[in-house]
Motif scaffolding. Structure first.
Motif, PDB file in Angstrom:
ATOM      1  N   ALA A  14       0.817  -1.221   0.000  1.00  0.00           N
ATOM      2  CA  ALA A  14       0.000   0.000   0.000  1.00  0.00           C
ATOM      3  C   ALA A  14       0.849   1.268   0.000  1.00  0.00           C
ATOM      4  O   ALA A  14       0.647   2.173  -0.816  1.00  0.00           O
ATOM      5  CB  ALA A  14      -0.940  -0.012   1.206  1.00  0.00           C
ATOM      6  N   GLY A  15       1.801   1.360   0.936  1.00  0.00           N
ATOM      7  CA  GLY A  15       2.637   2.554   0.996  1.00  0.00           C
ATOM      8  C   GLY A  15       3.452   2.757  -0.258  1.00  0.00           C
ATOM      9  O   GLY A  15       3.624   3.883  -0.732  1.00  0.00           O
ATOM     10  N   ARG A  16       3.932   1.662  -0.819  1.00  0.00           N
ATOM     11  CA  ARG A  16       4.755   1.770  -2.037  1.00  0.00           C
ATOM     12  C   ARG A  16       3.920   2.240  -3.220  1.00  0.00           C
ATOM     13  O   ARG A  16       4.378   3.053  -4.025  1.00  0.00           O
ATOM     14  CB  ARG A  16       5.379   0.402  -2.345  1.00  0.00           C
ATOM     15  CG  ARG A  16       6.353   0.444  -3.502  1.00  0.00           C
ATOM     16  CD  ARG A  16       7.570  -0.416  -3.221  1.00  0.00           C
ATOM     17  NE  ARG A  16       8.591  -0.082  -4.190  1.00  0.00           N
ATOM     18  CZ  ARG A  16       8.761  -0.748  -5.332  1.00  0.00           C
ATOM     19  NH1 ARG A  16       8.011  -1.764  -5.627  1.00  0.00           N
ATOM     20  NH2 ARG A  16       9.712  -0.377  -6.185  1.00  0.00           N
ATOM     21  N   CYS A  17       2.711   1.731  -3.344  1.00  0.00           N
ATOM     22  CA  CYS A  17       1.818   2.180  -4.419  1.00  0.00           C
ATOM     23  C   CYS A  17       1.575   3.685  -4.312  1.00  0.00           C
ATOM     24  O   CYS A  17       1.588   4.408  -5.313  1.00  0.00           O
ATOM     25  CB  CYS A  17       0.496   1.432  -4.365  1.00  0.00           C
ATOM     26  SG  CYS A  17       0.589  -0.315  -4.846  1.00  0.00           S
ATOM     27  N   ALA A  18       1.344   4.150  -3.094  1.00  0.00           N
ATOM     28  CA  ALA A  18       1.101   5.580  -2.893  1.00  0.00           C
ATOM     29  C   ALA A  18       2.322   6.404  -3.276  1.00  0.00           C
ATOM     30  O   ALA A  18       2.209   7.457  -3.906  1.00  0.00           O
ATOM     31  CB  ALA A  18       0.717   5.841  -1.436  1.00  0.00           C
ATOM     32  N   ASP A  19       3.518   5.918  -2.908  1.00  0.00           N
ATOM     33  CA  ASP A  19       4.748   6.646  -3.244  1.00  0.00           C
ATOM     34  C   ASP A  19       4.954   6.722  -4.750  1.00  0.00           C
ATOM     35  O   ASP A  19       5.390   7.743  -5.284  1.00  0.00           O
ATOM     36  CB  ASP A  19       5.956   5.966  -2.589  1.00  0.00           C
ATOM     37  CG  ASP A  19       5.972   6.136  -1.079  1.00  0.00           C
ATOM     38  OD1 ASP A  19       5.303   7.072  -0.595  1.00  0.00           O
ATOM     39  OD2 ASP A  19       6.632   5.334  -0.399  1.00  0.00           O
ATOM     40  N   VAL A  20       4.645   5.614  -5.448  1.00  0.00           N
ATOM     41  CA  VAL A  20       4.813   5.592  -6.906  1.00  0.00           C
ATOM     42  C   VAL A  20       3.887   6.615  -7.554  1.00  0.00           C
ATOM     43  O   VAL A  20       4.292   7.385  -8.436  1.00  0.00           O
ATOM     44  CB  VAL A  20       4.530   4.182  -7.462  1.00  0.00           C
ATOM     45  CG1 VAL A  20       4.432   4.204  -8.981  1.00  0.00           C
ATOM     46  CG2 VAL A  20       5.625   3.217  -7.029  1.00  0.00           C
TER      47      VAL A  20
END
Length: 373
Positions: free
Chosen positions: A266-272
């Motif tokens: 989840a956090g990585r998707c948001a960062d991308v």
């Protein structure tokens, strides 16, 4: 005549001794022969019936899925190229090379082994191709072809069901999504860095119209480098488009979209999405998509400001406090933003292909509307 194994796949972990004694170049010769046939005599396939390709598809499915039987990543990658030749072109795709007639794709509808195992094998190999190739850039070429093949398979109900079955194996799916995110980040960075170099050169060319007429070595080297930048930019813009397009249709399926909201993703998707929107947004006016992105990014951000708490409370009110609904809503937000960025890439790509990608400021190029359903 080759027959699918009676028990299907996977095969036994250890290859039979007789098969293990075969040199790998035997399989490589088969792949190269078919590849040369595709390139040099594509009309040969016009004379074939779909059922005559059953053995070829059995071979591809079996050895693409079984890395213990064919350990060469490059050889298995050749099989994905052959698959791309057999799969029909989509409506937005131009015919840049030889391609099998659409009637040949009927073999995919009658091949039981492929229906169960082909799509999961491609998704697993998408991860495995990260290592084992001779060139760093080769994997992007193969992955683009794999995403195009998966895009067509997703439209076929039986293949879509097998892809959703792969999604349920969360450990494998997390690796697959991570590779998609890695490629989207790298491809977008490469595209934007080359666009800057192209724009710098074109600005200098506008100031000095005689630049292309000079014959000194330094100028010729710069012109050659500029041409390479344009090709590099067009290639990675296509990679970005295909990867983001894959994310869009995957996250449209509720069961798949929930995987993107797992704690490890989840956090990585948001960062991308945050990084991508910073790069590609060209309109300063606030939009509905920006508001949606702000709500999602602040929810997964590291800061705990009053505004972030307020946005989270608003998000919880919208979902009624239901954890499953909240995850589905977050996945929907991710899809909206991926769709928005994909449409932005589609706006720039024709100009890049024509070699005039940076001749006008971004604000003068209209963005495609990306309405989230």
């Amino acid at each position: 005549c080759a027959k699918p194994p009676p028990t299907g796949l996977p095969l036994a972990p250890t290859p039979p001794r007789l098969f293990a004694m075969l040199p790998e170049f035997c399989m490589e010769d088969v792949a190269n022969f078919i590849q040369n046939l595709v390139t040099g005599s594509p009309h040969f396939f016009l004379e074939l019936q779909p059922t005559e390709l059953d053995d070829l598809l059995t071979l591809i499915v079996t050895f693409l899925a079984e890395k213990n039987y064919v350990k060469s990543v490059g050889l298995r990658a050749h099989f994905t190229e052959l698959l791309r030749f057999l799969v029909p072109l989509d409506g937005s795709e131009s015919r840049h090379g030889p391609h099998a007639p659409e009637r040949i794709a009927a073999v995919f509808h009658s091949h039981e082994l492929a229906k169960r195992h082909l799509a999961p094998a491609i998704m697993q190999f998408f991860v495995e191709v990260e290592h084992g190739l001779t060139s760093h850039y080769e994997k992007y070429t193969y992955r683009v072809k794999m995403t195009k093949t998966l895009g067509w398979l997703w439209q076929q109900p039986e293949y879509k069901a097998s892809m959703i079955g792969f999604v349920r194996e969360h450990a494998k799916m997390v690796k697959f999504v991570n590779m998609l995110l890695n490629d989207s980040i790298y491809a977008m960075d490469e595209t934007l860095s080359k666009l800057q170099e192209i724009r710098t050169f074109q600005t200098e060319e506008e100031r000095d119209p005689e630049l292309r007429r000079r014959r000194d070595r330094a100028t010729q080297d710069r012109l050659r480098h500029h041409g390479q930048n344009e090709n590099h930019c067009a290639h990675f813009m296509n990679v970005t488009k295909e990867i983001l397009g894959t994310l869009v249709y995957l996250t449209a399926e509720r069961e798949v979209s929930l995987v993107f909201m797992l704690p490890e993703l989840a956090g990585r998707c948001a960062d991308v999405i945050r990084a991508a929107r910073v790069h590609v947004l060209v309109d300063d006016a606030p939009t509905r998509h920006e508001a949606v992105a702000e709500r999602a990014l602040n929810r997964h951000g590291a800061r705990t400001s009053k505004r972030r708490r307020g946005l989270r409370a608003s998000h919880e009110r919208a979902t009624g406090g239901d954890p499953e609904l909240a995850r589905a809503h977050s996945a929907h937000v991710f899809r909206c933003n991926a769709l928005y960025i994909t449409n932005t890439i589609n706006t720039f790509k024709p100009a890049v292909d024509n070699g005039d990608c940076a001749r006008s400021p971004p604000s003068q190029r209209p963005l495609s509307s990306a309405r989230c359903p």
